[in-house]
Structures are given as structure tokens and as C-alpha cells.
Design a protein around this motif. Structure first.
Motif, PDB file in Angstrom:
ATOM      1  N   GLY A  37       0.813  -1.202   0.000  1.00 37.26           N
ATOM      2  CA  GLY A  37       0.000   0.000   0.000  1.00 37.26           C
ATOM      3  C   GLY A  37       0.848   1.254   0.000  1.00 37.26           C
ATOM      4  O   GLY A  37       1.949   1.286  -0.558  1.00 37.26           O
ATOM      5  N   GLU A  38       0.347   2.275   0.689  1.00 34.83           N
ATOM      6  CA  GLU A  38       0.993   3.582   0.667  1.00 34.83           C
ATOM      7  C   GLU A  38       1.946   3.762   1.850  1.00 34.83           C
ATOM      8  O   GLU A  38       1.677   3.287   2.958  1.00 34.83           O
ATOM      9  CB  GLU A  38      -0.072   4.682   0.683  1.00 34.83           C
ATOM     10  N   PHE A  39       3.047   4.469   1.577  1.00 37.81           N
ATOM     11  CA  PHE A  39       4.037   4.827   2.592  1.00 37.81           C
ATOM     12  C   PHE A  39       4.277   6.331   2.538  1.00 37.81           C
ATOM     13  O   PHE A  39       4.102   6.973   1.502  1.00 37.81           O
ATOM     14  CB  PHE A  39       5.373   4.122   2.325  1.00 37.81           C
ATOM     15  N   LYS A  40       4.698   6.864   3.685  1.00 40.39           N
ATOM     16  CA  LYS A  40       5.094   8.272   3.741  1.00 40.39           C
ATOM     17  C   LYS A  40       6.214   8.415   4.764  1.00 40.39           C
ATOM     18  O   LYS A  40       6.057   8.044   5.922  1.00 40.39           O
ATOM     19  CB  LYS A  40       3.910   9.160   4.136  1.00 40.39           C
ATOM     20  N   GLY A  41       7.337   8.926   4.319  1.00 40.23           N
ATOM     21  CA  GLY A  41       8.471   9.124   5.222  1.00 40.23           C
ATOM     22  C   GLY A  41       8.960   7.858   5.876  1.00 40.23           C
ATOM     23  O   GLY A  41       9.409   7.872   7.026  1.00 40.23           O
ATOM     24  N   GLY A  42       8.864   6.718   5.178  1.00 44.38           N
ATOM     25  CA  GLY A  42       9.341   5.454   5.714  1.00 44.38           C
ATOM     26  C   GLY A  42       8.326   4.692   6.539  1.00 44.38           C
ATOM     27  O   GLY A  42       8.641   3.613   7.064  1.00 44.38           O
ATOM     28  N   ARG A  43       7.111   5.203   6.652  1.00 49.27           N
ATOM     29  CA  ARG A  43       6.089   4.550   7.469  1.00 49.27           C
ATOM     30  C   ARG A  43       4.826   4.273   6.654  1.00 49.27           C
ATOM     31  O   ARG A  43       4.555   4.949   5.668  1.00 49.27           O
ATOM     32  CB  ARG A  43       5.725   5.427   8.682  1.00 49.27           C
ATOM     33  N   LYS A  44       4.059   3.294   7.115  1.00 55.71           N
ATOM     34  CA  LYS A  44       2.780   3.009   6.474  1.00 55.71           C
ATOM     35  C   LYS A  44       1.856   4.188   6.731  1.00 55.71           C
ATOM     36  O   LYS A  44       1.604   4.544   7.881  1.00 55.71           O
ATOM     37  CB  LYS A  44       2.181   1.717   7.031  1.00 55.71           C
ATOM     38  N   HIS A  45       1.345   4.758   5.675  1.00 53.69           N
ATOM     39  CA  HIS A  45       0.542   5.970   5.828  1.00 53.69           C
ATOM     40  C   HIS A  45      -0.339   6.121   4.588  1.00 53.69           C
ATOM     41  O   HIS A  45       0.164   6.234   3.481  1.00 53.69           O
ATOM     42  CB  HIS A  45       1.454   7.188   5.981  1.00 53.69           C
ATOM     43  N   GLY A  46      -1.650   6.105   4.795  1.00 55.89           N
ATOM     44  CA  GLY A  46      -2.578   6.148   3.663  1.00 55.89           C
ATOM     45  C   GLY A  46      -3.403   4.871   3.652  1.00 55.89           C
ATOM     46  O   GLY A  46      -3.808   4.373   4.701  1.00 55.89           O
ATOM     47  N   LYS A  47      -3.613   4.321   2.486  1.00 54.75           N
ATOM     48  CA  LYS A  47      -4.399   3.094   2.362  1.00 54.75           C
ATOM     49  C   LYS A  47      -3.484   1.917   2.056  1.00 54.75           C
ATOM     50  O   LYS A  47      -2.550   2.029   1.274  1.00 54.75           O
ATOM     51  CB  LYS A  47      -5.451   3.242   1.263  1.00 54.75           C
ATOM     52  N   GLY A  48      -3.772   0.783   2.698  1.00 56.44           N
ATOM     53  CA  GLY A  48      -2.957  -0.387   2.461  1.00 56.44           C
ATOM     54  C   GLY A  48      -3.555  -1.638   3.072  1.00 56.44           C
ATOM     55  O   GLY A  48      -4.471  -1.575   3.895  1.00 56.44           O
ATOM     56  N   CYS A  49      -3.012  -2.781   2.658  1.00 58.55           N
ATOM     57  CA  CYS A  49      -3.489  -4.083   3.131  1.00 58.55           C
ATOM     58  C   CYS A  49      -2.336  -4.832   3.786  1.00 58.55           C
ATOM     59  O   CYS A  49      -1.272  -5.000   3.186  1.00 58.55           O
ATOM     60  CB  CYS A  49      -4.045  -4.892   1.955  1.00 58.55           C
ATOM     61  N   TYR A  50      -2.551  -5.265   5.024  1.00 57.72           N
ATOM     62  CA  TYR A  50      -1.550  -6.040   5.761  1.00 57.72           C
ATOM     63  C   TYR A  50      -2.068  -7.459   5.972  1.00 57.72           C
ATOM     64  O   TYR A  50      -3.182  -7.657   6.458  1.00 57.72           O
ATOM     65  CB  TYR A  50      -1.267  -5.388   7.111  1.00 57.72           C
ATOM     66  N   LYS A  51      -1.251  -8.449   5.619  1.00 51.89           N
ATOM     67  CA  LYS A  51      -1.620  -9.853   5.796  1.00 51.89           C
ATOM     68  C   LYS A  51      -0.611 -10.506   6.728  1.00 51.89           C
ATOM     69  O   LYS A  51       0.572 -10.577   6.425  1.00 51.89           O
ATOM     70  CB  LYS A  51      -1.631 -10.577   4.446  1.00 51.89           C
ATOM     71  N   TRP A  52      -1.098 -10.967   7.890  1.00 51.99           N
ATOM     72  CA  TRP A  52      -0.256 -11.696   8.820  1.00 51.99           C
ATOM     73  C   TRP A  52      -0.107 -13.143   8.366  1.00 51.99           C
ATOM     74  O   TRP A  52      -1.015 -13.699   7.743  1.00 51.99           O
ATOM     75  CB  TRP A  52      -0.859 -11.666  10.217  1.00 51.99           C
ATOM     76  N   HIS A  53       1.002 -13.749   8.692  1.00 48.42           N
ATOM     77  CA  HIS A  53       1.223 -15.124   8.247  1.00 48.42           C
ATOM     78  C   HIS A  53       0.257 -16.096   8.913  1.00 48.42           C
ATOM     79  O   HIS A  53       0.003 -17.186   8.403  1.00 48.42           O
ATOM     80  CB  HIS A  53       2.685 -15.546   8.501  1.00 48.42           C
ATOM     81  N   GLN A  54      -0.348 -15.704  10.049  1.00 46.94           N
ATOM     82  CA  GLN A  54      -1.316 -16.586  10.704  1.00 46.94           C
ATOM     83  C   GLN A  54      -2.677 -16.581  10.007  1.00 46.94           C
ATOM     84  O   GLN A  54      -3.526 -17.413  10.304  1.00 46.94           O
ATOM     85  CB  GLN A  54      -1.524 -16.170  12.165  1.00 46.94           C
ATOM     86  N   GLY A  55      -2.908 -15.622   9.103  1.00 47.07           N
ATOM     87  CA  GLY A  55      -4.168 -15.605   8.363  1.00 47.07           C
ATOM     88  C   GLY A  55      -5.023 -14.372   8.559  1.00 47.07           C
ATOM     89  O   GLY A  55      -5.991 -14.170   7.836  1.00 47.07           O
ATOM     90  N   CYS A  56      -4.716 -13.525   9.539  1.00 49.14           N
ATOM     91  CA  CYS A  56      -5.467 -12.283   9.725  1.00 49.14           C
ATOM     92  C   CYS A  56      -5.147 -11.303   8.593  1.00 49.14           C
ATOM     93  O   CYS A  56      -4.028 -11.266   8.093  1.00 49.14           O
ATOM     94  CB  CYS A  56      -5.115 -11.625  11.058  1.00 49.14           C
TER      95      CYS A  56
END
Length: 302
Positions: free
Chosen positions: A159-178
Motif C-alpha cells: 500500500g501507501e508509505f510516507k516518510g518510511g512509514r505506512k501511511h494512507g491506504k494499504g493491506c496487511y496480511k499476517w502469516h497466521q491468516g489475519c
């Protein structure tokens, strides 16, 4: 991002008995213990110490193969050694890294991609010695714009980053399934988004600093649903709880429990006004005309 997600662990939810037994008050017998939300797990920050296992990760290059071949063939003899002992190899214009090249940082991290005036700028791939691999856009030596961050355990954010950090819209997928898909601010889940658990539960609504906060809708795998207000991951304020058999509770909540005045609607449609204290029904009367839903509240269809 490698960190264990407690929210992804499957939890057993005991089946509550909702039928009236021996003419007992059906509303006094409801048990919401198995309908508590489990805290959403915050994602690891972008620079956590992890052992890199690059052999388990496969990535699609942002930089085209043509550019990479040209770099190897034509620019490999041009180098810059920086004051901090970092070494650059690639296109040099006016004595500075400009164009395509590769940078070996003194701390062991490696970057390959585009440079502007000695800075990582444009598209590139950054491999952290102790952490993830980031592929995407850079600005002023930091991930900025669209990108993908993948961790050794298989967790990934795109997704989106700003200044080295997640910032904006994005999708995070954990390896456990969440999976969380929505808005981010300063590396934290914040704004509006949906979080889904592998066992079928989901929450969609407002978030503040990785916690359910504001109005949201939480659905359990057995069909129960809460549509209402949250504070710090707990039901708090006005909300409506729906059971699969058609019953409803409309009223006030505090710390995840019914607290204050509320209206119970039975599966037969009968209404009863009640007063609750920390989840326990203290008193009740029947009233077919009583309304508890606040003015302006839009009741979502189940």
C-alpha cells in the motif's frame, strides 16, 4: 513483519442457550461472554530486529531487467565511498550517484534502484539485514509512495508509505491468516478499515491507534452481530446486538457490557425496557412504544 498476532489465534466460542426454560425471563438469561471481541493486534514497526532468511522470499523486481543488465555491464566500475563507509556502485553524474545503481550500507542493509543526488529516489528494492524487504517508491532515502514490504515469516504489507512509514491506504496480511485492509497513519491502523480473522470473524469500522474506536460492526462466525460504538477495543456507548434467531438488544454499553437503559426485542417481537448494570439486567417492564435508538442513528441492515 514476522511478529506473532494474538488476534489470529482461533478461539473457541461456547454456544449460548437462548430458549426460555421453565418460563424464565428470556432476557435475563442471555450470556454475552462468548461475544467479546479479541484485541486487534498491531503490526510490527518497519525496523524491528529480525533474522533475514532471504532464501524463503521471492520478489518481483521493480527495476526492469534491461536496466539491471545495463548497470552490471556498463557501470560496475564506477564507485563512491561515503563518509560512513557505505559503498555505491553505479551511474555517477557530476560526482554523485544519479541514475541506477546499488548501495551497500555500513549497517549491512542493501539498496538497488534509482538515485538522485546521492539519495535513494524513485523505484528500488531495499533489503534490511535484520528485517523485511521493501520494494517500491522512495523519496529522500525513505520508502515513500506505493510499495510492498515483506517479512521473513511471510507477513506482508502492500500500500501507501510516507516518510518510511505506512501511511494512507494499504493491506496487511499476517502469516497466521489475519488480514487488515484500510487506512493507516504513522505506521498504525487508523481511520476506516476492515479486519478479518481466519475463523470467520470480522470488524469493519473506525480505528484509532490500532484499536477499534468509534462506530463499527463486528460479526461473529455463528451469526451474532454488534453494530455500534467502540472505545479502546470494547463496546462503549450506544449499540445494537443482533442474535441469529432474531432477538435484539438496543441500548447503552460500557467496557464491553450492557450498562444503563436498553430495549430488548424478543424473537417473537415483544419489547421490554430494562436497566442493566455491568451486563446484568436489574429491572424491566414491557412497553411496545418505547424507542431507544438515538436521533440520526442509521440502523444498518443485517
Amino acid at each position: 513483519m514476522g511478529q506473532s498476532c494474538a488476534s489470529c489465534q482461533n478461539k473457541d466460542e461456547s454456544t449460548a442457550v437462548y430458549d426460555c426454560i421453565e418460563q424464565k425471563d428470556q432476557f435475563a438469561e442471555e450470556d454475552l461472554y462468548d461475544s467479546q471481541e479479541f484485541d486487534a493486534k498491531s503490526p510490527p514497526c518497519a525496523y524491528q530486529c529480525k533474522t533475514m532468511e532471504a532464501d524463503i522470499l521471492q520478489f518481483q523486481r521493480v527495476i526492469s531487467k534491461v536496466k539491471e543488465d545495463a548497470y552490471i555491464e556498463e557501470q560496475k566500475e564506477q564507485q563512491i565511498i561515503f563518509d560512513d563507509k557505505s559503498r555505491y556502485e553505479g551511474s555517477i553524474i557530476n560526482g554523485k550517484a544519479n541514475g541506477y545503481g546499488k548501495l551497500w550500507l555500513e549497517n549491512g542493509d542493501q539498496y538497488q534502484g534509482e538515485f538522485v543526488e546521492n539519495m535513494m529516489e524513485g523505484n528500488g528494492t531495499l533489503i534490511y539485514l535484520k528485517g523485511p524487504i521493501y520494494e517500491g517508491q522512495f523519496k529522500s532515502n525513505k520508502p515513500d509512495g506505493l510499495g510492498k514490504e515483506t517479512w521473513p515469516d511471510g507477513s506482508a504489507y502492500e500500500g501507501e508509505f510516507k516518510g518510511g512509514r505506512k501511511h494512507g491506504k494499504g493491506c496487511y496480511k499476517w502469516h497466521q491468516g489475519c488480514v487488515y485492509n484500510g487506512e493507516w497513519k504513522d505506521n498504525m491502523i487508523q481511520g476506516v478499515g476492515i479486519y478479518e480473522w481466519p475463523d470467520g470473524r470480522s470488524y469493519s469500522g473506525s480505528w484509532v491507534k490500532n484499536q477499534m474506536h468509534g462506530r463499527g460492526k463486528y460479526i461473529w462466525k455463528d451469526g451474532k452481530c454488534y453494530d455500534g460504538e467502540y472505545q479502546h477495543d470494547k463496546k462503549c456507548g450506544f449499540g445494537i446486538f443482533y442474535w441469529p434467531d432474531g432477538k435484539q438488544f438496543q441500548g447503552q454499553w460500557l467496557n464491553g457490557k450492557q450498562h444503563g437503559k436498553g430495549l430488548m426485542i424478543g424473537k417473537d417481537g415483544k419489547k421490554k425496557i430494562g436497566s442493566w448494570l455491568e451486563g446484568k439486567l436489574m429491572s424491566s417492564i414491557e412497553d411496545e412504544n418505547f424507542q431507544v435508538i438515538p436521533e440520526g442513528w442509521i440502523q444498518q441492515q443485517q
